[in-house]
Design a protein around this motif. Structure first.
Motif, PDB file in Angstrom:
ATOM      1  N   THR A 208       0.876  -1.322  -0.028  1.00 47.99           N
ATOM      2  CA  THR A 208       0.147   0.184   0.022  1.00 47.99           C
ATOM      3  C   THR A 208       0.887   1.217  -0.009  1.00 47.99           C
ATOM      4  N   VAL A 210       0.321   5.253   0.942  1.00 46.76           N
ATOM      5  CA  VAL A 210      -0.640   6.434   1.496  1.00 46.76           C
ATOM      6  C   VAL A 210      -0.101   7.535   1.095  1.00 46.76           C
ATOM      7  N   ALA A 224      -3.970   9.444   7.808  1.00 41.46           N
ATOM      8  CA  ALA A 224      -2.879   8.812   6.777  1.00 41.46           C
ATOM      9  C   ALA A 224      -1.835   7.981   7.569  1.00 41.46           C
ATOM     10  N   ARG A 235       4.614   6.001   2.895  1.00 41.24           N
ATOM     11  CA  ARG A 235       3.682   7.278   3.258  1.00 41.24           C
ATOM     12  C   ARG A 235       4.505   8.558   2.500  1.00 41.24           C
TER      13      ARG A 235
END
Length: 274
Positions: A208, A210, A224, A235
């Motif tokens: 993933t 973000v 987040a 991130r």
């Protein structure tokens, strides 16, 4: 009447419960499905689709209740919609990117159907139960206006909300056109409660990314951080961007997506890449 054309690809309707979902496809390669945010439609991805279509089969949809889709609004049906789209298009596994409300749908789908995803990208995601989100959206006020048929006032209120601010003429033109055609079908329809919170993140195993715009409200950054920590995810703050980061800073945004998708693709066995 909604304006045409949309993204310049091939559009089709895919049958789902209660109606159809309008899907537009461009390019070829590993599939990437794009989910727009609340009040928006697939046109929000204009700065991404042609760039990404050079390497990917980009599939942008109008979620139920929005744009040119006829299926009635219901957040609880949207995971089933994604399955119907993937099955109809013959997608074994695909990358999924969602913005704002679309990001919450993407997270829920990743939790429910991990076997179908090769990568997950969430942008400006909300999350149930994270403190500080009260007042993030003027939903109640807009719902009153929708039921009363005061769509011009509703659109004006939302277009001038901080979450909808973007820089530059191209981005503002896209947002102006989309908001001008927002029909508030979701606000006028019966509510279908839909929750996805921090505890649900434990079910997500998909790689993933973000994303947030650097200028997004503090609550969106807090969410987040919660998602990134729970998933061990990468991130990124998009410098100079607000909530609509993909429109504010498309070059930075596209670069981040392309790099992450390439990394995820290299990690997949060749037989599983569509």
């Amino acid at each position: 009447m909604l304006s045409e054309p949309r993204l310049g690809g091939t559009a089709t309707d895919i049958a789902v419960r209660g109606g159809a979902i309008r899907v537009e496809t461009l390019g070829s390669g590993p599939p990437l499905l794009l989910l727009h945010g609340w009040t928006l439609d697939r046109r929000m991805w204009l700065p991404q689709v042609h760039d990404l279509a050079a390497q990917y089969r980009v599939i942008a949809i109008d979620r139920r209740g929005f744009g040119q889709s006829s299926a009635p609004p219901d957040l609880t049906e949207e995971s089933a919609d994604l399955l119907a789209i993937a099955d109809t298009l013959g997608l074994d596994r695909f990358a999924l990117a969602g913005m704002s409300q679309g990001a919450r749908i993407a997270l829920a789908f990743a939790a429910e159907h991990p076997e179908r995803l090769s990568a997950l990208i969430v942008q400006g995601a909300p999350l149930s139960g994270v403190p500080g989100g009260d007042g993030d959206l003027p939903i109640n006020q807009m719902a009153v206006l929708a039921v009363a048929g005061e769509l011009p006032t509703l659109r004006y209120l939302w277009r001038h909300h901080p979450l909808m601010q973007v820089d530059g003429l191209p981005a503002n033109a896209i947002v102006d056109h989309i908001v001008a055609e927002y029909a508030a079908r979701d606000l006028a329809a019966p509510a279908h409660p839909f929750e996805f919170g921090e505890g649900d993140l434990a079910r997500i195993v998909t790689p993933t990314l973000v994303l947030t715009g650097a200028k997004e409200p503090a609550w969106r950054h807090r969410v987040a951080g919660v998602i990134a920590r729970a998933l061990g995810a990468e991130r990124i703050d998009i410098a100079g961007a607000g909530h609509l980061a993909n429109l504010d800073q498309p070059e930075l945004y596209n670069r981040a997506l392309a790099r992450f998708l390439a990394e995820c693709g290299r990690a997949l066995p060749a037989s599983r890449i569509n």
